[in-house]
Design an enzyme around this catalytic site. Structure first.
Site, PDB file in Angstrom:
ATOM      1  N   THR A  23     -14.723 -16.414  12.732  1.00  0.00           N
ATOM      2  CA  THR A  23     -15.525 -17.256  11.856  1.00  0.00           C
ATOM      3  C   THR A  23     -16.882 -17.486  12.493  1.00  0.00           C
ATOM      4  OG1 THR A  23     -13.618 -18.327  10.882  1.00  0.00           O
ATOM      5  CG2 THR A  23     -15.646 -19.622  10.928  1.00  0.00           C
ATOM      6  N   GLN A  96     -10.356 -10.310   6.569  1.00  0.00           N
ATOM      7  CA  GLN A  96      -9.257 -11.241   6.837  1.00  0.00           C
ATOM      8  C   GLN A  96      -9.224 -12.307   5.742  1.00  0.00           C
ATOM      9  OE1 GLN A  96      -9.205 -14.410   9.899  1.00  0.00           O
ATOM     10  NE2 GLN A  96      -7.334 -13.440  10.659  1.00  0.00           N
ATOM     11  N   HIS A 173      -4.141 -13.725   6.968  1.00  0.00           N
ATOM     12  CA  HIS A 173      -4.199 -14.630   8.133  1.00  0.00           C
ATOM     13  C   HIS A 173      -3.007 -15.584   8.064  1.00  0.00           C
ATOM     14  CE1 HIS A 173      -5.594 -16.779  11.460  1.00  0.00           C
ATOM     15  NE2 HIS A 173      -6.771 -17.210  11.046  1.00  0.00           N
ATOM     16  N   ASN A 176      -2.825 -19.346  13.485  1.00  0.00           N
ATOM     17  CA  ASN A 176      -3.820 -20.394  13.795  1.00  0.00           C
ATOM     18  C   ASN A 176      -3.776 -21.631  12.898  1.00  0.00           C
ATOM     19  OD1 ASN A 176      -4.536 -18.581  15.704  1.00  0.00           O
ATOM     20  ND2 ASN A 176      -6.549 -18.103  14.898  1.00  0.00           N
ATOM     21  N   TYR A 178      -3.490 -22.067   9.529  1.00  0.00           N
ATOM     22  CA  TYR A 178      -4.018 -22.085   8.160  1.00  0.00           C
ATOM     23  C   TYR A 178      -2.861 -21.984   7.164  1.00  0.00           C
ATOM     24  CZ  TYR A 178      -8.145 -22.015  10.884  1.00  0.00           C
ATOM     25  OH  TYR A 178      -9.084 -22.372  11.820  1.00  0.00           O
ATOM     26  N   ARG A 225      -1.722 -11.194  10.463  1.00  0.00           N
ATOM     27  CA  ARG A 225      -1.952 -11.767  11.803  1.00  0.00           C
ATOM     28  C   ARG A 225      -1.031 -12.962  12.007  1.00  0.00           C
ATOM     29  NH1 ARG A 225      -7.206 -13.788  15.321  1.00  0.00           N
ATOM     30  NH2 ARG A 225      -6.862 -12.136  16.807  1.00  0.00           N
ATOM     31  N   ASN A 233      -4.513 -26.555  15.325  1.00  0.00           N
ATOM     32  CA  ASN A 233      -4.360 -27.204  14.022  1.00  0.00           C
ATOM     33  C   ASN A 233      -2.963 -27.798  13.799  1.00  0.00           C
ATOM     34  OD1 ASN A 233      -7.015 -26.750  13.041  1.00  0.00           O
ATOM     35  ND2 ASN A 233      -6.505 -24.617  12.573  1.00  0.00           N
ATOM     36  N   ARG A 316     -14.176 -12.782  21.679  1.00  0.00           N
ATOM     37  CA  ARG A 316     -15.415 -13.317  22.261  1.00  0.00           C
ATOM     38  C   ARG A 316     -16.321 -12.244  22.857  1.00  0.00           C
ATOM     39  NH1 ARG A 316     -12.234 -17.758  25.431  1.00  0.00           N
ATOM     40  NH2 ARG A 316     -10.754 -16.021  25.266  1.00  0.00           N
TER      41      ARG A 316
HETATM   42  C1  FMN Z   1     -16.019 -18.248  17.343  1.00  0.00           C
HETATM   43  C2  FMN Z   1     -14.593 -17.849  17.066  1.00  0.00           C
HETATM   44  C3  FMN Z   1     -14.148 -17.801  15.752  1.00  0.00           C
HETATM   45  C4  FMN Z   1     -12.831 -17.392  15.470  1.00  0.00           C
HETATM   46  N1  FMN Z   1     -12.444 -17.283  14.150  1.00  0.00           N
HETATM   47  C5  FMN Z   1     -11.247 -16.721  13.840  1.00  0.00           C
HETATM   48  C6  FMN Z   1     -10.908 -16.411  12.489  1.00  0.00           C
HETATM   49  O1  FMN Z   1     -11.691 -16.602  11.534  1.00  0.00           O
HETATM   50  N2  FMN Z   1      -9.694 -15.858  12.271  1.00  0.00           N
HETATM   51  C7  FMN Z   1      -8.801 -15.611  13.287  1.00  0.00           C
HETATM   52  O2  FMN Z   1      -7.695 -15.100  13.030  1.00  0.00           O
HETATM   53  N3  FMN Z   1      -9.111 -15.893  14.574  1.00  0.00           N
HETATM   54  C8  FMN Z   1     -10.302 -16.408  14.872  1.00  0.00           C
HETATM   55  N4  FMN Z   1     -10.646 -16.600  16.193  1.00  0.00           N
HETATM   56  C9  FMN Z   1      -9.693 -16.224  17.258  1.00  0.00           C
HETATM   57  C10 FMN Z   1     -10.034 -14.823  17.783  1.00  0.00           C
HETATM   58  O3  FMN Z   1      -9.828 -13.829  16.790  1.00  0.00           O
HETATM   59  C11 FMN Z   1      -9.166 -14.448  19.007  1.00  0.00           C
HETATM   60  O4  FMN Z   1      -7.819 -14.419  18.628  1.00  0.00           O
HETATM   61  C12 FMN Z   1      -9.359 -15.387  20.196  1.00  0.00           C
HETATM   62  O5  FMN Z   1     -10.737 -15.646  20.404  1.00  0.00           O
HETATM   63  C13 FMN Z   1      -8.776 -14.802  21.488  1.00  0.00           C
HETATM   64  O6  FMN Z   1      -9.313 -13.534  21.741  1.00  0.00           O
HETATM   65  P1  FMN Z   1     -10.430 -13.305  22.904  1.00  0.00           P
HETATM   66  O7  FMN Z   1      -9.803 -13.810  24.179  1.00  0.00           O
HETATM   67  O8  FMN Z   1     -10.640 -11.806  22.916  1.00  0.00           O
HETATM   68  O9  FMN Z   1     -11.648 -14.078  22.522  1.00  0.00           O
HETATM   69  C14 FMN Z   1     -11.939 -17.058  16.513  1.00  0.00           C
HETATM   70  C15 FMN Z   1     -12.393 -17.131  17.835  1.00  0.00           C
HETATM   71  C16 FMN Z   1     -13.694 -17.502  18.119  1.00  0.00           C
HETATM   72  C17 FMN Z   1     -14.162 -17.520  19.546  1.00  0.00           C
END
Ligand code: FMN
Length: 358
Positions: A23, A96, A173, A176, A178, A225, A233, A316
């Site tokens: 997001t 997604q 999705h 997380n 939702y 996912r 949440n 990230r």
């Molecule tokens: C800024 C940000 C926004 C995210 N938005 C979503 C999202 O919209 N949908 C989702 O499934 N996960 C979302 N995540 C989770 C990431 O997809 C991911 O699972 C999480 O950051 C861990 O992976 P990483 O260690 O490679 O960052 C978000 C993470 C970050 C940092």
């Protein structure tokens, strides 16, 4: 292995690297995707597969400020800019579908939309609104059987629009916290009808959404996912979690969906998903298996080599490195990520991270 191609019958990927859904809250005009978003995703098109940010299939699912939707003709036209930008560079992109359910504030919703959830329990914590700053989540209304049927139909319609907009497929999705996970999780779903009360009851909404989506666009264009053990949440573990997720995966395997995208948020402080459980899920599901959460190049290589996954998702690192694939291949240093611009409108911290050699 990370940089080798991967071919599923319906999807050829140029490497095993997935850009995880994130997001970014740049859909400033009526939740409609725009040229800036197309530039952002186009910059990251060297990923084997991009999964977009969470995108609502319904006005009721737009719980956060400025997240995109996919339920109007204007949304389809906006998303076409994005899919064209990615396809022009030879990339693949899934959208997604994220219905926020009770993770919402009314100030973020369009006129006439409602905060809906399996039960009328407020999500703990606060969220940002553009007009009132940080606010506690709004109280949801418990969904009726009609609301549920309507929401299922909204996912299926949105999936059809996704194909119209040029997406290669959709990711449901169910992680997380939702809407779909609000039904899956026993700490949140206290319904006493056929959509709660047991493993089958709690899995029912997810499976109805999956079946309707598969009927709309075909199983080979649908992924899901999941984040068992996630705490985001107001989720959290419960005694039957492993048996329930296994039952869900077995049904999804029978449906023949393309992939399961399993999230382990232990790098972000959640309890780890036990390795043995991950393995059981991988064996139970016959399609593509994607792992996400805290990976770097070395960790991804060893997970692929050990056969723990077919593809690895990075989140990230993709924010700060539009050319993450090329950088990892060259073993080059990564740009540091600026957390303060994760969700702020405009190009800063979005499209202005430099690629190597620029
Ligand atoms: C800024 C940000 C926004 C995210 N938005 C979503 C999202 O919209 N949908 C989702 O499934 N996960 C979302 N995540 C989770 C990431 O997809 C991911 O699972 C999480 O950051 C861990 O992976 P990483 O260690 O490679 O960052 C978000 C993470 C970050 C940092």
């Amino acid at each position: 292995m990370l940089f080798t191609t991967h071919s599923a019958p319906s999807l050829q990927l140029r490497n095993r690297i997935v850009m995880a859904p994130m997001t970014r809250s740049r859909a400033v005009d009526h939740n409609t995707p725009n040229a800036l978003m197309a530039e952002y995703y186009g910059q990251r098109a060297s990923a084997g597969l991009i999964v977009t940010e969470g995108t609502s299939p319904s006005p009721n699912g737009l719980g956060y400020a400025r997240i995109p939707g996919l339920f109007t003709e204007a949304h389809v036209q906006g998303w076409k800019l994005v899919t064209d930008a990615v396809h022009a560079k030879g990339g693949k992109i899934f959208v997604q579908l994220m219905h926020t359910g009770r993770v919402a504030h009314v100030a973020n919703l369009p006129a006439g939309a409602q905060v809906l959830a399996p039960t009328a329990e407020v999500c703990p914590g606060e969220m940002f609104t553009d007009t009132q700053g940080m606010q506690p989540h709004s109280a949801p209304r418990a969904m009726t059987a009609d609301d549920i049927a309507h929401a299922v139909a909204e996912y299926a319609r949105s999936a059809q629009l996704a194909i119209e907009a040029g997406f290669d497929g959709v990711e449901l999705h169910a992680a997380n916290g939702y809407l779909i996970e609000q039904f899956l999780n026993a700490n949140v779903n206290h319904r006493s009808d056929g959509y709660g009360g047991s493993i089958e009851g709690r899995n029912r909404f997810a499976l109805e959404v999956a079946r309707a989506t598969v009927a709309a666009i075909g199983a080979d264009r649908v992924g899901i996912r999941l984040s068992p053990y996630g705490v985001f949440n107001g989720m959290g573990g419960y005694p039957e979690v492993e048996a329930q997720v296994l039952a869900l995966i077995e049904e999804l395997a029978q449906l023949g969906i393309l992939y399961v995208h399993l999230l382990d948020h232990s790098a972000l402080g959640a309890p780890p998903v036990p390795a043995e459980f991950k393995f059981r899920l991988r064996v139970a599901f016959h399609g593509l298996f994607i792992l996400a959460g805290g990976f770097d190049r070395a960790g991804a290589e060893s997970a692929l080599t050990a056969g723990h996954a077919d593809l690895i998702a990075f989140a990230r690192p993709f924010i700060a490195n539009p050319d993450l694939v090329e950088r990892m291949q060259a073993k080059a240093a990564l740009n540091p990520v600026d957390m303060t611009t994760f969700y702020t409108p405009g190009p800063k911290g979005y499209t202005d991270y430099p690629a190597l050699g620029t």
